[in-house]
Write an enzyme that holds these catalytic residues in place. Structure first.
Site, PDB file in Angstrom:
ATOM      1  N   ASN A  28      58.423  78.082 -23.058  1.00 52.60           N
ATOM      2  CA  ASN A  28      58.125  76.734 -22.600  1.00 52.60           C
ATOM      3  C   ASN A  28      58.797  76.363 -21.276  1.00 52.60           C
ATOM      4  OD1 ASN A  28      58.357  76.152 -26.007  1.00 52.60           O
ATOM      5  ND2 ASN A  28      56.446  75.892 -24.899  1.00 52.60           N
ATOM      6  N   ARG A  41      63.508  67.609 -25.404  1.00 52.05           N
ATOM      7  CA  ARG A  41      63.409  68.843 -24.614  1.00 52.05           C
ATOM      8  C   ARG A  41      63.294  68.592 -23.110  1.00 52.05           C
ATOM      9  NH1 ARG A  41      60.058  73.847 -26.827  1.00 52.05           N
ATOM     10  NH2 ARG A  41      61.542  74.774 -25.369  1.00 52.05           N
ATOM     11  N   HIS A  96      51.361  74.571 -30.174  1.00 50.15           N
ATOM     12  CA  HIS A  96      51.299  75.285 -28.897  1.00 50.15           C
ATOM     13  C   HIS A  96      50.231  76.371 -29.019  1.00 50.15           C
ATOM     14  CE1 HIS A  96      55.696  74.282 -27.609  1.00 50.15           C
ATOM     15  NE2 HIS A  96      54.851  73.613 -26.836  1.00 50.15           N
ATOM     16  N   ASP A 136      50.298  79.326 -28.048  1.00 52.71           N
ATOM     17  CA  ASP A 136      50.828  80.655 -28.405  1.00 52.71           C
ATOM     18  C   ASP A 136      51.223  80.783 -29.874  1.00 52.71           C
ATOM     19  OD1 ASP A 136      53.284  79.375 -28.570  1.00 52.71           O
ATOM     20  OD2 ASP A 136      54.232  80.496 -26.951  1.00 52.71           O
ATOM     21  N   ALA A 153      62.451  76.292 -36.647  1.00 52.00           N
ATOM     22  CA  ALA A 153      62.245  75.382 -35.509  1.00 52.00           C
ATOM     23  C   ALA A 153      60.794  75.419 -35.035  1.00 52.00           C
ATOM     24  CB  ALA A 153      63.172  75.766 -34.354  1.00 52.00           C
ATOM     25  N   CYS A 174      57.509  83.068 -28.453  1.00 54.42           N
ATOM     26  CA  CYS A 174      58.070  81.886 -27.766  1.00 54.42           C
ATOM     27  C   CYS A 174      59.539  82.056 -27.423  1.00 54.42           C
ATOM     28  CB  CYS A 174      57.795  80.571 -28.448  1.00 54.42           C
ATOM     29  SG  CYS A 174      57.617  80.494 -30.169  1.00 54.42           S
TER      30      CYS A 174
END
Ligand code: ARG
Length: 264
Positions: free
Chosen positions: A68, A87, A164, A166, A253, A259
Site C-alpha cells: 500500500n 494509515r 483491496h 490484491d 490484520a 501485501c
C-alpha cells in the site's frame, strides 16, 4: 532479478479496525510469532529476488503492508493517499523512502483516495487492473492514466472482506491469473473472463479465505499463505511451483504474503 520492498514488523499489531478481518483481533497478535513468520517470508523472497527494507515507524502498525505504499511504474511512484486516518501518516514515510532511492514521486489530487499496489496490479501484458469500491476511489483511474500514461482497466470490488484488489486477484506470468469471483461485480467478473479467458483460475471460497489470491509471483514460483489441493494442482498443471508459508498473524490484520511486499 525482481526487487521487493518489505518493512519489518517491529511495531505490527492490531489496535484498530479498518477491515472486517481485524474485528475481534485487537491485541491478539503474537508479536514473536509475527516476527518469525515475517522472517520466513523474507527469506523465501530473498532466495528468488532481492529485498529492500523501509524503516518501520512506531505507531504505524500497518506499515508492514508495503503493497500500500504506492504504485511503481518504471522510475515513477504514485504514492498512496489512504482512506483511513490510522494509515494516512504512512504516506509521508513511504514518499521519503522512494525519494531517497531516486524515484520520481508523484501524488494524486489531495482528496483522491488511492491505496497503491493494493488496488492496482499490472498483468504480464502491462495492462493495469485498478480495483475500487471499498478503499481506492473510482475516479482515481483517470488520474492514474494521466500520471503514468498506462492502459488501465477498472474493476469494481463489492465485498468489504475483499477490500483491496490484491486480496482477490493475482496476475501471473504469461497471461495467467487467479481470482475470487464473489469479490467482484458481475461486470468485473465478465471483464476478467474476457481479458484472461481460459487462463484465469477462479478460486474456491476456502482458498479466498486463506488469502490464496494474495500471492507473490516470481518466475514460476508462487508464494502464498495456504492453498487447497485443487488450487495447487491447477497451478502445477500450468507449470507453477507453489510455496506455502504461514502468515497467520498478519491475516488478523487482513493481509497476507503479497501485501507484505511491494515490487519496486
Ligand atoms: N490492515 C491493513 C488495512 O486494512 C491491511 C492491508 C493489507 N494490504 C493489502 N494490500 N491488501 O489497510
Amino acid at each position: 532479478m525482481k526487487r521487493f520492498l518489505m518493512c519489518e514488523p517491529k511495531f505490527f499489531e492490531v489496535c484498530y479496525v479498518i477491515n472486517p478481518w481485524m474485528e475481534g483481533n485487537q491485541g491478539k497478535v503474537n508479536s514473536d510469532l509475527a516476527k518469525q513468520q515475517w522472517n520466513n517470508l523474507h527469506d523465501i523472497v530473498a532466495k528468488l529476488a532481492s529485498v529492500e527494507l523501509v524503516e518501520p515507524i512506531a505507531g504505524l502498525p500497518d506499515m508492514v503492508f508495503t503493497a500500500n505504499a504506492g504504485l511503481i511504474h518504471k522510475n515513477d511512484v504514485l504514492v498512496s493517499s489512504f482512506r483511513h486516518a490510522e494509515r494516512q501518516p504512512e504516506a509521508q514515510h513511504f514518499a521519503k523512502f522512494f525519494a531517497s532511492r531516486g524515484y520520481r514521486v508523484l501524488h494524486l489530487k489531495e482528496e483522491t483516495i488511492f491505496e497503491g499496489a493494493g488496488d492496482a496490479l499490472f498483468d504480464s501484458k502491462r495492462r493495469l487492473w485498478f480495483g475500487s469500491g471499498i478503499r481506492s476511489a473510482s475516479h482515481a483511474l483517470e488520474e492514474i492514466v494521466a500520471a503514468l500514461k498506462v492502459e488501465v482497466h477498472a474493476l469494481e470490488l463489492i465485498d468489504p472482506h475483499w477490500y483491496h484488489l490484491d486480496t482477490a486477484f493475482c496476475p501471473l506470468p504469461e497471461g495467467q491469473a487467479i481470482a475470487y469471483e464473489k469479490a467482484f461485480s458481475g461486470a468485473s467478473v465478465n471483464a476478467l473472463d474476457d481479458a484472461f479467458g481460459e487462463d484465469i483460475i477462479w478460486v474456491a471460497e476456502t482458498d479466498a479465505g486463506n488469502f490464496a489470491c494474495n500471492a507473490i509471483s516470481i518466475g514460476q514460483s508462487i508464494i502464498l499463505h495456504k492453498a487447497s489441493a485443487e488450487l495447487k494442482s491447477a497451478l502445477k498443471q500450468r507449470g507453477f511451483e507453489v510455496i506455502e508459508t504461514d502468515v497467520s498473524e498478519f491475516l488478523k490484520a487482513g493481509g497476507a504474503c503479497k501485501c507484505l511486499t511491494l515490487e519496486i
